[in-house]
Design an enzyme around this catalytic site. Sequence first.
Site, PDB file in Angstrom:
ATOM      1  CG  ASP A  49      -0.366  -0.074   2.515  1.00 36.48           C
ATOM      2  OD1 ASP A  49       0.871  -0.247   2.597  1.00 36.48           O
ATOM      3  OD2 ASP A  49      -1.092   0.050   3.533  1.00 36.48           O
ATOM      4  CB  SER A  50       4.597   1.677  -0.021  1.00 38.85           C
ATOM      5  OG  SER A  50       4.818   0.537  -0.830  1.00 38.85           O
ATOM      6  CG  ASP A  88       0.323  -4.147   1.956  1.00 41.97           C
ATOM      7  OD1 ASP A  88       0.417  -5.086   2.768  1.00 41.97           O
ATOM      8  OD2 ASP A  88       1.166  -3.220   1.870  1.00 41.97           O
ATOM      9  CD  GLU A 187       8.038  -0.642   7.636  1.00 41.88           C
ATOM     10  OE1 GLU A 187       7.060  -1.306   7.245  1.00 41.88           O
ATOM     11  OE2 GLU A 187       8.300   0.518   7.230  1.00 41.88           O
TER      12      GLU A 187
HETATM   13  O1  KIV Z   1       3.550  -1.158   1.682  1.00 37.55           O
HETATM   14  C1  KIV Z   1       4.707  -1.604   1.632  1.00 37.55           C
HETATM   15  O2  KIV Z   1       5.464  -1.357   0.684  1.00 37.55           O
HETATM   16  C2  KIV Z   1       5.153  -2.446   2.735  1.00 37.55           C
HETATM   17  C3  KIV Z   1       6.621  -2.746   2.806  1.00 37.55           C
HETATM   18  C4  KIV Z   1       7.335  -1.547   3.283  1.00 37.55           C
HETATM   19  C5  KIV Z   1       6.892  -3.938   3.638  1.00 37.55           C
HETATM   20  O3  KIV Z   1       4.374  -2.829   3.548  1.00 37.55           O
END
Ligand code: KIV
Length: 273
Positions: A49-50, A88, A187
């Site tokens: 979700d980044s 995610d 993390e």
């Molecule tokens: O959303 C994302 O990219 C993540 C990673 C940082 C593990 O959850």
Amino acid sequence: MSAQGQIRRTTAKDIADRKGLAPIVSLTAYTAPAAAVVDEVCDFILVGDSVGMVVHGLDSTVPVTLDIMILHGQAVMRGSKRALVVVDMPFGFYEESREQAFRNAARLMRETGCGAVKLEGGARMAETIRFLVERGVPVMGHIGLTPQMVNVLGGFKAQGRARAEWEPILADARALDEAGAFAIVVEAVAEPLAVEITRAVRAPTIGIGASAQCDGQILVLDDMLGLTERSPKFVKRYGALGEEFRKAVASYAEEVKARRFPAPEHGYAMRKE
Ligand code: KIV
């Protein structure tokens, strides 16, 4: 390869079975062309979700929706062939009840074809994870710094840097392990705590700002390529693509203004009649 000569995709079970073996390699991807490249080296690709911050310019992952995750999940599935694709679960689409979580996880799997989902949270999410796993949804956990909690935490801060903070984080890891998470992202936690978590659980740990002793590593693709302006301390930049990007568009603009682009080789001459 399968008996029919088709490439077999890595499964969540394959990742679970990698505990204590060769380190698991993973990166995020949000588009089909990026997925095609990372698929060559990654055991799993995370459609994180980044994407909200990296691609859509949001300040946090909180406003990301299920539809956004589905769109990017579909693109990554189209671009990749062999890596497990994990998508995610976005904020607000799984925390309310285990039924809500199952409904939205099933939609993510059905509409993208991904092999697993990831959700954030420790002990408080264990019951939901068990519910999903028992109903056919492989779940990757995510503990330590959980970015969807940014508004409660007051920022993106490393966790477990004082011994007194360790026990709840270890309890989170054990709870996810017991609930059946096939892997756990750890993390931004103090390095010795990441080592302790890795020892304490059966599931492989996937570190990001954690420890080289985790069972695998993940980074946000755009961060490690040097495409993002700012990135957390734990990111190593393996490229400087942001600078290349800037240079390329500046050269293009200069050549357009000077009428040096397009050159004759970029155009179409008349056919001989
Ligand atoms: O959303 C994302 O990219 C993540 C990673 C940082 C593990 O959850």
